[in-house]
Design a protein around this motif. Structure first.
Motif, PDB file in Angstrom:
ATOM      1  N   ARG A  60      40.565  47.402   2.681  1.00 35.02           N
ATOM      2  CA  ARG A  60      39.763  47.096   3.856  1.00 35.02           C
ATOM      3  C   ARG A  60      38.454  47.878   3.836  1.00 35.02           C
ATOM      4  N   THR A  61      38.553  49.146   3.484  1.00 35.03           N
ATOM      5  CA  THR A  61      37.346  49.969   3.447  1.00 35.03           C
ATOM      6  C   THR A  61      36.358  49.455   2.409  1.00 35.03           C
ATOM      7  N   GLN A  62      36.891  49.141   1.210  1.00 33.83           N
ATOM      8  CA  GLN A  62      36.017  48.671   0.141  1.00 33.83           C
ATOM      9  C   GLN A  62      35.425  47.312   0.469  1.00 33.83           C
ATOM     10  N   HIS A  63      36.311  46.430   0.917  1.00 32.84           N
ATOM     11  CA  HIS A  63      35.901  45.051   1.113  1.00 32.84           C
ATOM     12  C   HIS A  63      35.004  44.892   2.330  1.00 32.84           C
ATOM     13  N   GLY A  64      35.515  45.398   3.446  1.00 36.92           N
ATOM     14  CA  GLY A  64      34.901  45.106   4.731  1.00 36.92           C
ATOM     15  C   GLY A  64      33.611  45.853   4.990  1.00 36.92           C
ATOM     16  N   VAL A  65      33.576  46.430   6.131  1.00 39.08           N
ATOM     17  CA  VAL A  65      32.355  47.054   6.597  1.00 39.08           C
ATOM     18  C   VAL A  65      32.217  48.452   6.019  1.00 39.08           C
ATOM     19  N   MET A  66      31.482  48.543   4.935  1.00 36.41           N
ATOM     20  CA  MET A  66      31.298  49.847   4.319  1.00 36.41           C
ATOM     21  C   MET A  66      30.329  50.709   5.121  1.00 36.41           C
ATOM     22  N   PHE A  67      29.713  50.120   6.114  1.00 36.61           N
ATOM     23  CA  PHE A  67      28.641  50.822   6.809  1.00 36.61           C
ATOM     24  C   PHE A  67      29.046  51.292   8.203  1.00 36.61           C
ATOM     25  N   ALA A  68      29.774  50.427   8.929  1.00 35.41           N
ATOM     26  CA  ALA A  68      30.135  50.793  10.291  1.00 35.41           C
ATOM     27  C   ALA A  68      31.169  51.902  10.284  1.00 35.41           C
ATOM     28  N   ASP A  69      31.081  52.805  11.259  1.00 33.69           N
ATOM     29  CA  ASP A  69      32.085  53.838  11.425  1.00 33.69           C
ATOM     30  C   ASP A  69      33.354  53.192  11.972  1.00 33.69           C
ATOM     31  N   PRO A  70      34.488  53.873  11.781  1.00 36.18           N
ATOM     32  CA  PRO A  70      35.756  53.315  12.272  1.00 36.18           C
ATOM     33  C   PRO A  70      35.749  53.142  13.783  1.00 36.18           C
ATOM     34  N   ASP A  71      36.605  52.251  14.241  1.00 36.46           N
ATOM     35  CA  ASP A  71      36.730  51.999  15.675  1.00 36.46           C
ATOM     36  C   ASP A  71      37.258  53.253  16.388  1.00 36.46           C
ATOM     37  N   PRO A  72      36.493  53.781  17.356  1.00 34.08           N
ATOM     38  CA  PRO A  72      36.925  55.001  18.073  1.00 34.08           C
ATOM     39  C   PRO A  72      38.282  54.825  18.737  1.00 34.08           C
ATOM     40  N   ALA A  73      38.545  53.622  19.239  1.00 33.79           N
ATOM     41  CA  ALA A  73      39.835  53.386  19.901  1.00 33.79           C
ATOM     42  C   ALA A  73      40.981  53.616  18.924  1.00 33.79           C
ATOM     43  N   ALA A  74      40.818  53.153  17.683  1.00 28.38           N
ATOM     44  CA  ALA A  74      41.873  53.326  16.678  1.00 28.38           C
ATOM     45  C   ALA A  74      42.110  54.801  16.401  1.00 28.38           C
ATOM     46  N   VAL A  75      41.011  55.550  16.321  1.00 30.82           N
ATOM     47  CA  VAL A  75      41.134  56.983  16.060  1.00 30.82           C
ATOM     48  C   VAL A  75      41.947  57.651  17.163  1.00 30.82           C
ATOM     49  N   THR A  76      41.592  57.325  18.403  1.00 28.38           N
ATOM     50  CA  THR A  76      42.320  57.891  19.538  1.00 28.38           C
ATOM     51  C   THR A  76      43.804  57.545  19.470  1.00 28.38           C
ATOM     52  N   LEU A  77      44.093  56.309  19.104  1.00 24.50           N
ATOM     53  CA  LEU A  77      45.495  55.883  19.023  1.00 24.50           C
ATOM     54  C   LEU A  77      46.271  56.732  18.021  1.00 24.50           C
TER      55      LEU A  77
END
Lengths: 235, 235
Positions: free
Chosen positions: A182-199
């Motif tokens: 996912r990291t390689q393929h998808g959005v290499m530029f956007a930071d991770p979703d803050p909500a996911a981090v909190t979870l």
DNA sequence: GAGGCTTGAATACGTCGTACATGTTGCGTT
DNA sequence: AACGCAACATGTACGACGTATTCAAGCCTC
């Protein structure tokens, strides 16, 4: 006789050429590979070819029958849980579908694993969990995707291992593959979703407090988010 | 030179002897097997032994290193999703633990699979489902455990296949192994739990009516019951 | 003199080549 | 059409050499 180029081991070399070719669909199901043909193509002895065939056979990628040759099996027969098959398919053309399948598997397994981990995790594992969750927080901003990924993978690996179920523990590589892909393929530029981090932080808390219900439902939110994210990125 | 006894294939013969021995723990992790020793023990050529070793290596049961021999790997390394490894372990001494692990895996996967099946099942698959559910009802009384088992296995296979996820579909053999193991091991005399039979019928209904939520939660009840049953039977 | 490093021989796997056995497939014969 | 024969590809066996790794003996250094 000869000891030419070779990486380390002819066996591995031929396998890493044939395996990906088959899983990529270069040889449609029913195709026939003849031993002596492979011998020539890869410039190796029969011994090597036969051992490679035997390994591919053990993955149910091919079936060897007398007088007919080595026939490629349809994808439904493949041992899709074999780590090498997973790697090959993730590197091949139907990587999107593979990523989907594995994410669905994750969505089924990880919540249950988290629930078990909340009951069985050792203090050391709890510590690792919070450590990696904090690591995710620390690397969640400012293009530190590589470092973030390390913590993310480690976090889920600990959860799966702490579940106490060997079948779950063995899916650590799968999750690693999915997250890396996912990291390689998808959005290499956007930071991770803050909500996911909190979870993730909250899951670590729930496990530490032995709250199985909460750990399970929080993890379910995580994987649900992952699937939604996949729907956005992939066709 | 010789072509004596053998079943069909020396390779399979040696593999079916060595594999179960390793998974049974006859060779503790770190044990060393030498090629020529195996050659003598099973009275086969080096070719056969080497191919068997290569297959065992592909299952991560052993690792072959130069000058040291073939070392048995710890159980954590094993490819526990390989159908053959599963079969061997179910036939070996830690069958109870294996049955537990697989049942936990089922409990995670099957509900999600049922939910997906409710959305994706073809009319034919819906028909199969109800057919097998009715078959279970018909054979649920009067010591027809063998016939009941056939329908039970087929039912869950259809669910997993209808989920449209190849990873789930490949777990059909696992579920078959668990259900068969339970029937053989456990109560060969008591008829199946009527509540479970009813649940299967209702799952078939829910899938037919495309009610994913209901299919999922009903299946969750089934697997929860299976785990409870296991707690009663196993240590 | 004690300890660590280098060098060498022993060893078991890795690869190769050939020869023969065995089961299948497909074709030709009856 | 039924039967049997011959060709073919894999299965198995054996013997040889290459190669890496390990262990130990021997050397050098401190």
């Amino acid at each position: 006789m000869d000891k030419e180029q070779g990486g380390q081991g002819q066996h591995a070399r031929v396998l890493d050429a044939l395996g990906p070719a088959i899983t990529a669909g270069d040889y449609p199901p029913g195709s026939v590979l003849r031993t002596d043909e492979l011998e020539q193509r890869y410039a190796v002895s029969r011994t090597v070819v036969r051992e490679v065939i035997r390994v591919l056979e053990s993955m149910h990628l091919v079936a060897s029958r007398r007088r007919v040759g080595v026939t490629v099996l349809p994808a439904e027969e493949w041992n899709v849980y074999d780590p090498r098959v997973i790697r090959w398919r993730l590197a091949g053309p139907d990587r999107p579908r593979q990523l989907r399948s594995l994410t669905v598997l994750r969505s089924a397994v990880e919540p249950v694993a988290a629930g078990l981990a909340a009951r069985l995790a050792t203090p050391e594992q709890c510590a690792e969990l919070t450590s990696h969750a904090l690591g995710m927080v620390a690397t969640s901003r400012g293009r530190q995707l590589a470092e973030y990924l390390v913590h993310d993978v480690a976090f889920h690996r600990v959860i799966l291992r702490a579940s106490g179920n060997e079948m779950f523990a063995r899916l650590g590589d799968v999750v690693a593959g999915v997250l890396t892909g996912r990291t390689q393929h998808g959005v290499m530029f956007a930071d991770p979703d803050p909500a996911a981090v909190t979870l993730h932080v909250r899951v670590a808390e729930a496990v530490r407090e032995r709250d199985a219900e909460r750990a399970e439902s929080l993890t379910r939110e995580i994987v649900t988010g992952a699937m939604a994210e996949l729907d956005v990125l992939a066709p």
